[in-house]
Motif scaffolding. Sequence first.
Motif, PDB file in Angstrom:
ATOM      1  N   TYR A 244       0.848  -1.188   0.000  1.00 13.20           N
ATOM      2  CA  TYR A 244       0.000   0.000   0.000  1.00 13.20           C
ATOM      3  C   TYR A 244       0.880   1.232   0.000  1.00 13.20           C
ATOM      4  N   GLY A 245       0.538   2.229  -0.810  1.00 11.61           N
ATOM      5  CA  GLY A 245       1.354   3.425  -0.890  1.00 11.61           C
ATOM      6  C   GLY A 245       0.539   4.704  -0.926  1.00 11.61           C
ATOM      7  N   GLN A 246       1.195   5.781  -0.569  1.00 15.52           N
ATOM      8  CA  GLN A 246       0.584   7.115  -0.602  1.00 15.52           C
ATOM      9  C   GLN A 246       1.553   8.094  -1.238  1.00 15.52           C
ATOM     10  N   ILE A 247       1.003   9.050  -1.976  1.00 15.64           N
ATOM     11  CA  ILE A 247       1.775  10.151  -2.553  1.00 15.64           C
ATOM     12  C   ILE A 247       1.210  11.456  -1.994  1.00 15.64           C
ATOM     13  N   TRP A 248       2.065  12.211  -1.308  1.00 11.23           N
ATOM     14  CA  TRP A 248       1.650  13.467  -0.671  1.00 11.23           C
ATOM     15  C   TRP A 248       2.356  14.631  -1.356  1.00 11.23           C
ATOM     16  N   GLY A 249       1.611  15.720  -1.553  1.00 14.33           N
ATOM     17  CA  GLY A 249       2.165  16.923  -2.147  1.00 14.33           C
ATOM     18  C   GLY A 249       2.463  17.983  -1.114  1.00 14.33           C
ATOM     19  N   ASP A 250       2.790  19.165  -1.598  1.00 14.13           N
ATOM     20  CA  ASP A 250       3.030  20.297  -0.718  1.00 14.13           C
ATOM     21  C   ASP A 250       1.777  20.602   0.090  1.00 14.13           C
ATOM     22  N   ALA A 251       1.981  21.276   1.224  1.00 11.13           N
ATOM     23  CA  ALA A 251       0.880  21.659   2.114  1.00 11.13           C
ATOM     24  C   ALA A 251       0.109  20.440   2.622  1.00 11.13           C
ATOM     25  N   ASP A 252       0.788  19.287   2.709  1.00 16.21           N
ATOM     26  CA  ASP A 252       0.188  18.053   3.233  1.00 16.21           C
ATOM     27  C   ASP A 252      -1.076  17.652   2.475  1.00 16.21           C
ATOM     28  N   VAL A 253      -1.051  17.822   1.161  1.00 15.40           N
ATOM     29  CA  VAL A 253      -2.177  17.426   0.314  1.00 15.40           C
ATOM     30  C   VAL A 253      -1.960  15.991  -0.155  1.00 15.40           C
ATOM     31  N   LEU A 254      -2.909  15.110   0.133  1.00 15.03           N
ATOM     32  CA  LEU A 254      -2.832  13.722  -0.328  1.00 15.03           C
ATOM     33  C   LEU A 254      -3.235  13.683  -1.797  1.00 15.03           C
ATOM     34  N   LEU A 255      -2.281  13.309  -2.655  1.00 17.75           N
ATOM     35  CA  LEU A 255      -2.511  13.339  -4.095  1.00 17.75           C
ATOM     36  C   LEU A 255      -3.045  12.019  -4.637  1.00 17.75           C
ATOM     37  N   ALA A 256      -2.567  10.898  -4.101  1.00 20.37           N
ATOM     38  CA  ALA A 256      -2.983   9.592  -4.621  1.00 20.37           C
ATOM     39  C   ALA A 256      -2.667   8.516  -3.593  1.00 20.37           C
ATOM     40  N   THR A 257      -3.446   7.435  -3.636  1.00 19.08           N
ATOM     41  CA  THR A 257      -3.146   6.228  -2.880  1.00 19.08           C
ATOM     42  C   THR A 257      -3.126   5.055  -3.848  1.00 19.08           C
ATOM     43  N   THR A 258      -2.427   3.987  -3.466  1.00 17.96           N
ATOM     44  CA  THR A 258      -2.289   2.854  -4.370  1.00 17.96           C
ATOM     45  C   THR A 258      -2.207   1.554  -3.584  1.00 17.96           C
ATOM     46  N   HIS A 259      -2.693   0.499  -4.193  1.00 16.59           N
ATOM     47  CA  HIS A 259      -2.605  -0.834  -3.604  1.00 16.59           C
ATOM     48  C   HIS A 259      -2.272  -1.789  -4.738  1.00 16.59           C
ATOM     49  N   GLN A 260      -1.357  -2.699  -4.501  1.00 18.45           N
ATOM     50  CA  GLN A 260      -1.045  -3.654  -5.546  1.00 18.45           C
ATOM     51  C   GLN A 260      -0.761  -5.035  -4.972  1.00 18.45           C
ATOM     52  N   LEU A 261      -0.989  -6.040  -5.829  1.00 21.77           N
ATOM     53  CA  LEU A 261      -0.679  -7.421  -5.502  1.00 21.77           C
ATOM     54  C   LEU A 261       0.541  -7.828  -6.308  1.00 21.77           C
ATOM     55  N   VAL A 262       1.516  -8.423  -5.622  1.00 26.43           N
ATOM     56  CA  VAL A 262       2.800  -8.754  -6.247  1.00 26.43           C
ATOM     57  C   VAL A 262       3.097 -10.237  -6.021  1.00 26.43           C
ATOM     58  N   TYR A 263       3.592 -10.890  -7.062  1.00 24.89           N
ATOM     59  CA  TYR A 263       4.061 -12.266  -6.887  1.00 24.89           C
ATOM     60  C   TYR A 263       5.572 -12.228  -6.659  1.00 24.89           C
ATOM     61  N   TYR A 264       6.076 -13.270  -5.983  1.00 22.86           N
ATOM     62  CA  TYR A 264       7.528 -13.359  -5.790  1.00 22.86           C
ATOM     63  C   TYR A 264       7.919 -14.817  -5.680  1.00 22.86           C
ATOM     64  N   LYS A 265       9.201 -15.069  -5.883  1.00 24.25           N
ATOM     65  CA  LYS A 265       9.787 -16.382  -5.691  1.00 24.25           C
ATOM     66  C   LYS A 265      10.953 -16.240  -4.741  1.00 24.25           C
ATOM     67  N   ASP A 266      11.138 -17.256  -3.904  1.00 26.27           N
ATOM     68  CA  ASP A 266      12.353 -17.290  -3.089  1.00 26.27           C
ATOM     69  C   ASP A 266      13.562 -17.465  -4.003  1.00 26.27           C
ATOM     70  N   ALA A 267      14.696 -16.991  -3.568  1.00 24.91           N
ATOM     71  CA  ALA A 267      15.891 -17.011  -4.407  1.00 24.91           C
ATOM     72  C   ALA A 267      16.237 -18.420  -4.871  1.00 24.91           C
ATOM     73  N   ALA A 268      15.921 -19.427  -4.054  1.00 26.95           N
ATOM     74  CA  ALA A 268      16.281 -20.803  -4.394  1.00 26.95           C
ATOM     75  C   ALA A 268      15.308 -21.450  -5.360  1.00 26.95           C
ATOM     76  N   GLN A 269      14.160 -20.801  -5.607  1.00 27.78           N
ATOM     77  CA  GLN A 269      13.145 -21.415  -6.458  1.00 27.78           C
ATOM     78  C   GLN A 269      13.418 -21.167  -7.938  1.00 27.78           C
TER      79      GLN A 269
END
Length: 269
Positions: A244-269
């Motif tokens: 989950y992420g947030q992007i804030w601008g000047d004057a503490d203005v919330l510009l955008a929020t984001t959520h994403q699903l990510v796949y991963y593998k262990d290094a040995a896989q």
Amino acid sequence: MTHVFDEATTVEKLDSADRYTVRATTHPAYNNMVGPFGGITAATVVRAVSDHPDVLGDPLALTINFAAPIAEGEWELALEAIRTNRTNQHWTFTIGQNDQIVATGTAVFGVRRETWADTEGDAPQLPPVDDVPATDFPDFIAWARNYDKRFVTGSLEAASDDSTSTLWLRDEPPRPLDFPALTSMTDAFFPRVFLRHGTYMPAGTISLTTYFHATRDELAAQGANSVRATARGTRFGNGHFDQYGQIWGDADVLLATTHQLVYYKDAAQ
């Protein structure tokens, strides 16, 4: 002189008897470990919908699902407005390449109206941007060179029990912030599993959703100034995690929020 971001998000209208279709081309400056940087693909979608002759208002939400890596070269984006209401408009889209669908998604655009307003949550309080050194990523992550990144917490230096990163972020070279650029920035957080392990691992975004809170006037006021960006993961396991992420601008203005699903593998896989 055209900014490299604008070069990378340029689209060309194609003649089509069915859906409104445009052609885009990957740009080497935004290459990722596998295929193009997902943020630049999402930004291209926002630009294409924004340029549609029947678009209503500005982006409110975007979800893009990456079904397969996009290869270097041309790809086609087919757009369809499935419903237009008085203040909001709903879109579906597909991205095709080599006669295969490589991504799908939805977008919501709309007209913003003056109403009661409040922001719950606090903007991250950071040292002045000039007091924080810039951080480079490895050369094989080309897209990162297009951002000035100044980590206050959570740079990829060692494994951590906390997946939070907070940083100053802006386009490099500087560029006035608009909706496509804001879209791309919401994907500029490296996968949180990297920070937990302190190393790069096989990983990639499956689904990215961005919610746009900024108005055009707020983006214009932000200009080319650095934004404050923060992200963290929630649960890791079984080959997937969300962040989950947030992007804030000047004057503490919330510009955008984001959520994403990510796949991963262990290094040995």
